[in-house]
Design a protein around this motif. Sequence first.
Motif, short mmCIF file in Angstrom:
data_model
loop_
_atom_site.label_atom_id
_atom_site.label_comp_id
_atom_site.label_asym_id
_atom_site.label_seq_id
_atom_site.Cartn_x
_atom_site.Cartn_y
_atom_site.Cartn_z
N VAL A 191 25.54 26.09 23.10
CA VAL A 191 26.40 25.00 23.44
C VAL A 191 27.81 25.39 23.15
O VAL A 191 28.56 25.39 23.95
N ARG A 221 30.87 23.45 31.33
CA ARG A 221 30.72 22.19 30.67
C ARG A 221 29.51 21.43 30.93
O ARG A 221 29.06 21.03 29.93
N ARG A 222 29.11 21.30 32.25
CA ARG A 222 27.99 20.50 32.54
C ARG A 222 26.73 21.07 31.86
O ARG A 222 25.83 20.65 31.45
N LYS A 263 25.57 20.79 28.45
CA LYS A 263 24.81 19.73 27.99
C LYS A 263 23.18 19.96 28.09
O LYS A 263 22.43 19.13 27.57
N ARG A 264 22.60 21.16 28.57
CA ARG A 264 21.40 21.23 28.72
C ARG A 264 20.72 22.40 27.74
O ARG A 264 19.67 22.68 28.07
#
Length: 284
Positions: free
Chosen positions: A30, A19-20, A23-24
Amino acid sequence: MKEILEFQKNEITEYHVYRRLSKRVKNENVKILLSIAEDERKHYETLKDISGKEIKPSKFLIFWYSLLAILFGITFALKLMEKNEKKAEKAYKNIAKNYPEVVKIMRDEEKHEEELLNMLDEERLNYVSSMVLGLNDALVELTGALAGLTYAFQNSKIVGLSGLITGIAAAFSMSASEYLSQRAEEENGKTNPLKAALYTGLAYIVTVTILVAPFLILNNPFLALAITLIGAALIVLLFTFFVSIVKEKNFGKYFLEMFLLSFGVAAFSFFVGIIARKIFGIEI
């Protein structure tokens, strides 16, 4: 049950990591990462039904993979995750006979591997060859030059200054050569000639800075050379590890190849310095 609890902790940790990392990235990547994260959460719930216990994620691993993504890119972090997925597949097979629910988790892990491999498309990976060119050329050329100059001059500051000037000049020369090389093949590849030149030059200059620094700081040229060689070995170690992960190369073989090449040239140049000093009789 101990293995079940370990798997449970891994699944909830990976849920938060995916999940983290989502975001990148952009575009469809995504959705894929969020989908994989949701699967990891379901795996956690399945394992929780077996163990009957609530497990907290590893905050350290969440932080660690996030940091790796920042430092080395999302691809590197995900490839490391993939390696853990492969280890998990083998471990799950050992307990699948006692817990049939684990079979679905195994299938999901195999699917994750395929999806991750298909989604990875990071710009900097298109320039790995340019970085290898700059870094490897700086290592081979400068370790050799510094080794030869150390015995020839036996003066830290002169050796360091000579190495710095040589290194910076070579960095610009190598960048220009890479630009022209990529320019000639621009239509056939994904790389931008200017970016390729910048990656080559940056890798070269960073390597030069690390290798020359001991000579500019220390007064003993032989101690400075020893520290420089240790620095060169660490650069080779870190970079070959990075490339072995993102390009799935054999780490041991690739490291040995770069190490022997760099240090072989350094050893040869050191003896050239000995011969040159005796022939020309230069004393500084």
